[in-house]
Design a protein around this motif. Structure first.
Motif, PDB file in Angstrom:
ATOM      1  N   GLU A 230      83.820  27.819 114.587  1.00 22.27           N
ATOM      2  CA  GLU A 230      84.108  27.623 115.948  1.00 22.27           C
ATOM      3  C   GLU A 230      85.530  28.206 116.343  1.00 22.27           C
ATOM      4  O   GLU A 230      85.544  28.705 117.648  1.00 22.27           O
ATOM      5  CB  GLU A 230      84.250  26.141 115.979  1.00 22.27           C
ATOM      6  N   ILE A 231      86.341  28.253 115.485  1.00 28.32           N
ATOM      7  CA  ILE A 231      87.618  28.780 115.901  1.00 28.32           C
ATOM      8  C   ILE A 231      87.536  30.501 116.186  1.00 28.32           C
ATOM      9  O   ILE A 231      88.013  30.893 116.926  1.00 28.32           O
ATOM     10  CB  ILE A 231      88.549  28.427 114.735  1.00 28.32           C
ATOM     11  N   LYS A 232      86.853  31.116 115.289  1.00 24.44           N
ATOM     12  CA  LYS A 232      86.535  32.453 115.454  1.00 24.44           C
ATOM     13  C   LYS A 232      86.011  32.776 116.743  1.00 24.44           C
ATOM     14  O   LYS A 232      86.191  33.519 117.445  1.00 24.44           O
ATOM     15  CB  LYS A 232      85.470  32.809 114.215  1.00 24.44           C
ATOM     16  N   LYS A 233      84.834  31.947 117.152  1.00 22.56           N
ATOM     17  CA  LYS A 233      83.996  32.170 118.376  1.00 22.56           C
ATOM     18  C   LYS A 233      84.935  31.847 119.419  1.00 22.56           C
ATOM     19  O   LYS A 233      84.977  32.717 120.423  1.00 22.56           O
ATOM     20  CB  LYS A 233      82.733  31.046 118.276  1.00 22.56           C
ATOM     21  N   ALA A 234      85.787  30.991 119.504  1.00 22.89           N
ATOM     22  CA  ALA A 234      86.713  30.669 120.582  1.00 22.89           C
ATOM     23  C   ALA A 234      87.716  31.829 120.895  1.00 22.89           C
ATOM     24  O   ALA A 234      88.026  32.347 122.036  1.00 22.89           O
ATOM     25  CB  ALA A 234      87.647  29.320 120.477  1.00 22.89           C
ATOM     26  N   TYR A 235      88.246  32.420 119.672  1.00 25.06           N
ATOM     27  CA  TYR A 235      89.201  33.242 119.652  1.00 25.06           C
ATOM     28  C   TYR A 235      88.479  34.827 120.392  1.00 25.06           C
ATOM     29  O   TYR A 235      89.126  35.242 121.171  1.00 25.06           O
ATOM     30  CB  TYR A 235      89.665  33.734 118.247  1.00 25.06           C
ATOM     31  N   TYR A 236      87.376  35.100 119.833  1.00 24.60           N
ATOM     32  CA  TYR A 236      86.692  36.155 120.455  1.00 24.60           C
ATOM     33  C   TYR A 236      86.439  35.973 122.006  1.00 24.60           C
ATOM     34  O   TYR A 236      86.541  37.070 122.851  1.00 24.60           O
ATOM     35  CB  TYR A 236      85.225  36.465 119.930  1.00 24.60           C
ATOM     36  N   GLN A 237      86.042  34.847 122.384  1.00 22.12           N
ATOM     37  CA  GLN A 237      85.653  34.759 123.881  1.00 22.12           C
ATOM     38  C   GLN A 237      87.161  34.836 124.749  1.00 22.12           C
ATOM     39  O   GLN A 237      87.057  35.534 125.712  1.00 22.12           O
ATOM     40  CB  GLN A 237      85.231  33.249 124.104  1.00 22.12           C
ATOM     41  N   LEU A 238      88.353  34.086 124.020  1.00 23.52           N
ATOM     42  CA  LEU A 238      89.565  34.270 124.619  1.00 23.52           C
ATOM     43  C   LEU A 238      90.253  35.738 124.761  1.00 23.52           C
ATOM     44  O   LEU A 238      90.746  36.136 125.616  1.00 23.52           O
ATOM     45  CB  LEU A 238      90.493  33.299 124.231  1.00 23.52           C
ATOM     46  N   ALA A 239      90.023  36.371 123.538  1.00 26.39           N
ATOM     47  CA  ALA A 239      90.369  37.731 123.266  1.00 26.39           C
ATOM     48  C   ALA A 239      89.778  38.633 124.235  1.00 26.39           C
ATOM     49  O   ALA A 239      90.365  39.717 124.854  1.00 26.39           O
ATOM     50  CB  ALA A 239      90.285  38.227 121.997  1.00 26.39           C
ATOM     51  N   LYS A 240      88.423  38.644 124.432  1.00 21.06           N
ATOM     52  CA  LYS A 240      87.777  39.169 125.272  1.00 21.06           C
ATOM     53  C   LYS A 240      88.426  39.220 126.844  1.00 21.06           C
ATOM     54  O   LYS A 240      88.446  40.117 127.532  1.00 21.06           O
ATOM     55  CB  LYS A 240      86.300  39.029 125.328  1.00 21.06           C
ATOM     56  N   LYS A 241      88.759  37.940 127.027  1.00 19.75           N
ATOM     57  CA  LYS A 241      89.098  37.382 128.504  1.00 19.75           C
ATOM     58  C   LYS A 241      90.722  38.046 128.725  1.00 19.75           C
ATOM     59  O   LYS A 241      90.920  38.526 129.924  1.00 19.75           O
ATOM     60  CB  LYS A 241      89.032  36.174 128.721  1.00 19.75           C
ATOM     61  N   TYR A 242      91.473  37.920 127.657  1.00 21.10           N
ATOM     62  CA  TYR A 242      92.974  38.136 128.139  1.00 21.10           C
ATOM     63  C   TYR A 242      93.414  39.416 127.425  1.00 21.10           C
ATOM     64  O   TYR A 242      94.802  39.813 127.571  1.00 21.10           O
ATOM     65  CB  TYR A 242      93.582  37.043 127.513  1.00 21.10           C
TER      66      TYR A 242
END
Length: 413
Positions: A27-39
């Motif tokens: 869950e942490i990894k998935k959240a990180y990838y989504q935010l990294a893609k955005k910012y």
């Protein structure tokens, strides 16, 4: 500037990634990838995107490392000595991992019905199938005792005739000419060379011509299969709960990997006899008013069968009795809840003449007035009573007389 640093220190890493404190690594990894893609600064040119990405990276660097995460949860910092490691971004290693970030975000076969994954048949592709849902309806007693039920599902499975390869019998897949069997293609984004699944072979590294495709699955290697599965409903299951059957969901649409899970939502029909709140059961008991006054015993139903319950004299309407461990078994436990009996007093709608006389006597005795039948007593009886030196006391007193009258009332009834 110092104020910004203080705010950064106070901001919780879990809040930055938008996950709960008990979140799993996936869950942490998935959240990180989504935010990294955005910012990521190469993908987001807005003011503040760079600073936001630094915080995201710092949070991920800490929470993705179990030892750092343990220290952070205990001390509020990844530094066990209590320091902040040099302020915001101290654990940040720059933007050099963008290729890895983007390749995992854009690659991985995220199309159609499939789950996350990477390369296909030609490159050791690993993916996870999708979870599926089903529902089942059970009776109140099945929820109490547990049950085995059958549910029908239509998961995605490997095509049996072609073994999931998509080619007809005797035909062979050809190495993809675009990616030359690697399953990956390169593209540029913000100055970075990023890999993604080959658009020609969908990351599988091989293709199959139209004439060689399996007729059962049209070359997809996957079909939907209708089948029934047995679901074990545990004792104590309540309405709305879900039962998980691991590995009974869809197989990955591409590549090899574990199937998803099946989640069966349970609907429990209400009982016509009992009410349930958690592991406790409630039942309304109707008592004759004579039993409420004099006491006695009644038969009441439980989920284990009828039991006899003693009623103490003088119970009131609305009183509640508890039968310990007569409720529903608690999930994943041998303990049970209780059954509560709500007492309701039932009054007669009509009375015989004798019953009416006895009730009037009771009313007179209860109010302290002479009973209506007193004047009709024989003189000898009155004299005998007077000469008896408190014979009413000898015979048990005021309440004993009431009890005798109601015993007679019950016998006449």
């Amino acid at each position: 500037m110092k104020q910004d640093v203080a705010v950064s220190r106070a901001e919780d890493f879990y809040d930055i990634l938008g996950v709960k404190r008990g979140a799993s690594q996936s869950e942490i990894k998935k959240a990180y990838y989504q935010l990294a893609k955005k910012y990521h600064p190469d993908a987001n040119k807005e003011a503040g995107a760079k600073d936001r990405f630094i915080k995201i990276q710092e949070a991920y660097d800490t929470l993705s490392d179990e030892s750092k995460r343990k220290s952070y949860d205990q001390f509020g910092t990844a530094d066990p000595t209590g320091g902040m490691g040099g302020g915001p971004g101290a654990g940040f290693s720059g933007f050099g991992n963008m290729e890895d970030i983007l390749s995992q975000m854009f690659g991985g076969g995220m199309g159609g019905m499939g789950g996350m994954g990477g390369r296909g048949r030609g490159g050791g592709f690993m993916s996870v199938g999708e979870d599926i849902d089903a529902s089942v309806t059970i009776s109140f007693m099945e929820a109490v005792n547990g049950a085995r039920k059958s549910v029908t599902i239509t998961p995605v499975v490997k095509c049996e005739p072609c073994g999931g390869q998509g080619a007809r019998k005797g035909a062979r897949r050809q190495t993809c000419k675009t990616c030359r069997g690697t399953g990956q293609a390169m593209f540029q984004m913000g100055g970075f060379h990023v890999q993604q699944p080959c658009p020609e072979c969908s990351g599988e590294g091989s293709t199959i011509s139209a004439k060689d495709r399996c007729s059962s699955c049209q070359g997809r290697g996957r079909v939907r299969e209708r089948k029934s599965v047995q679901v074990d409903i545990p004792p104590g299951c309540d309405n709305g709960m879900r039962v998980k059957l691991q590995g009974m969901g869809d197989v990955p649409l591409e590549g090899e990997g574990p199937s998803g899970d099946l989640y069966v939502r349970v609907r429990v029909m209400p009982s016509k006899v009992f009410r349930r709140k958690g592991s406790d059961i409630y039942y309304d008991v109707e008592l004759p008013f004579t039993t409420a006054i004099l006491g006695g015993s009644v038969q009441v139903p439980t989920v284990d069968g009828d039991v006899e319950v003693k009623i103490s004299p003088g119970v009131q309407p609305g009183d509640e009795l508890r039968l310990r461990a007569k409720g529903v078994r608690k999930l994943q436990s041998s303990l049970r809840g209780d059954q509560y009996l709500n007492l309701k007093v039932r009054l007669p709608k009509s009375l015989t003449a004798e019953q009416q006389r006895l009730i009037e006597q009771f009313a007179a005795l209860a109010s302290g007035a002479p009973p209506p039948s007193k004047a009709a007593e024989a003189p000898g009886e009155a004299a005998g009573e007077a000469a008896g030196e408190g014979s009413s006391e000898k015979s048990g007193g005021f309440f004993s007389r009431i009890k005798r009258d109601f015993e007679k009332f019950k016998h006449d009834k």
